[in-house]
Design a protein around this motif. Structure first.
Motif, short mmCIF file in Angstrom:
data_model
loop_
_atom_site.label_atom_id
_atom_site.label_comp_id
_atom_site.label_asym_id
_atom_site.label_seq_id
_atom_site.Cartn_x
_atom_site.Cartn_y
_atom_site.Cartn_z
N PRO A 46 0.83 -1.21 0.00
CA PRO A 46 0.00 0.00 0.00
C PRO A 46 0.86 1.26 0.00
O PRO A 46 1.99 1.26 0.49
CB PRO A 46 -0.81 -0.13 1.30
CG PRO A 46 0.01 -1.04 2.16
CD PRO A 46 0.67 -2.00 1.23
N THR A 50 -1.60 5.75 2.28
CA THR A 50 -2.62 4.82 2.76
C THR A 50 -2.28 4.32 4.16
O THR A 50 -3.16 4.21 5.02
CB THR A 50 -2.75 3.63 1.80
OG1 THR A 50 -3.06 4.10 0.49
CG2 THR A 50 -3.83 2.67 2.27
N ILE A 51 -1.01 4.02 4.38
CA ILE A 51 -0.57 3.56 5.70
C ILE A 51 -0.79 4.65 6.75
O ILE A 51 -1.25 4.37 7.86
CB ILE A 51 0.91 3.13 5.65
CG1 ILE A 51 1.09 1.95 4.70
CG2 ILE A 51 1.41 2.76 7.04
CD1 ILE A 51 2.53 1.53 4.50
N THR A 54 -4.48 4.88 7.51
CA THR A 54 -4.88 3.71 8.30
C THR A 54 -4.41 3.85 9.74
O THR A 54 -5.16 3.54 10.68
CB THR A 54 -4.29 2.43 7.69
OG1 THR A 54 -4.79 2.25 6.37
CG2 THR A 54 -4.66 1.21 8.54
N ASP A 235 -2.04 -2.68 4.96
CA ASP A 235 -1.93 -1.37 5.61
C ASP A 235 -2.05 -1.49 7.12
O ASP A 235 -1.32 -0.83 7.87
CB ASP A 235 -2.98 -0.41 5.05
CG ASP A 235 -4.39 -0.97 5.13
OD1 ASP A 235 -4.54 -2.22 5.23
OD2 ASP A 235 -5.35 -0.19 5.09
#
Length: 270
Positions: A46, A50-51, A54, A235
């Protein structure tokens, strides 16, 4: 001038320390971009953004069913197990290390057993521990204790044996008993080593903890990682891995600071 005599200044040292992390981040970002460009639905790598999103969600948003923030609940559960196991291991290894190092009878009785015990792969004992202690907290703590205590005991006992014999003889000449010698001569010299052993054993302790939580648990950092793997939620997995690494780093830093503050003479001698 030879390279071994070149010492970086503070700014240069900080830059060199950060460089591997920057390189890993760049390499991951490039690899992630390549995979997502080929397949926007790819879940293996990812994007860093995105991480981050998240992570923000995991740290702040409660679970819809339990109303708990699961990441914090998992963290507290895992840290309680880790601290419990490491504390018990430190106490046992300190007592055994002093006994084996100072007392010939204890050395003859325990040294070989501890050496053999240190050769047993702890994860191979995990099914036995679950059978004997059940699937609750005890088996997870015991796994950590079995996993790191023999190594710590062997190292501490050797450190006691390395104490100059003259110090022991002088203490006896002044009328010190075996207990006083252990308390006043040996203990102050091996406490810094105990903290170093704990720091070195933290990686193994985390490994045993996560393995135990993955097999049998309903809460914990290891449990959560293995729970979401079936959904390929990389993620979430990466967020948890980074968080575990950060926790390990903070604990190591705290132990290092404790050692430096408590035993400045040890730091000065290094």
């Amino acid at each position: 001038m030879r390279l071994i005599n070149h010492i970086p200044n503070r700014a240069g040292g900080l830059f060199l320390a950060a460089l591997p992390f920057i390189a890993v981040l760049i390499a991951y970002s490039v690899a992630s971009d390549i995979r997502l460009s080929a397949n926007p639905q790819d879940k293996l790598l990812p994007a860093p953004s995105t991480i981050l999103s998240t992570a923000e969600r995991l740290f702040t948003e409660p679970d819809r069913r339990s109303k708990d923030i699961l990441l914090w609940k998992d963290t507290f559960a895992s840290l309680a197990r880790l601290v419990g196991g490491v504390s018990i291991s430190a106490a046992i290894s300190l007592a055994l290390g002093l006994a084996i190092g100072l007392l010939p009878y204890a050395r003859s009785f325990m040294s070989g057993f501890v050496s053999v015990l240190s050769m047993v792969p702890p994860l191979a004992l995990l099914p036995i521990l679950f059978i004997v202690f059940g699937l609750g907290e005890t088996s997870k703590v015991v796994l950590i204790v079995i996993g790191i205590t023999p190594f710590m005991t062997r190292d501490l006992s050797q450190r006691v044996l390395d104490i100059p014999r003259e110090q022991i003889v002088k203490a006896q000449t002044l009328g010190a008993s075996s207990l006083v010698i252990a308390w006043r001569v040996a203990l102050p010299q091996i406490l810094p080593r105990l903290i170093s052993n704990i720091r070195l054993s933290l990686g193994s302790a985390w490994l045993f903890l996560i393995a135990a939580e993955a097999v049998a648990s309903n809460v914990g950092l290891g449990y959560r990682i293995f729970l979401v793997r079936r959904y390929l939620a990389m993620d979430v997995i990466l967020t948890y891995v980074i968080w575990i690494t950060a926790l390990a780093f903070v604990i190591d830093w705290l132990l290092k600071t404790l050692s430096r503050k408590s035993f400045p003479w040890m730091e000065a001698g290094l």
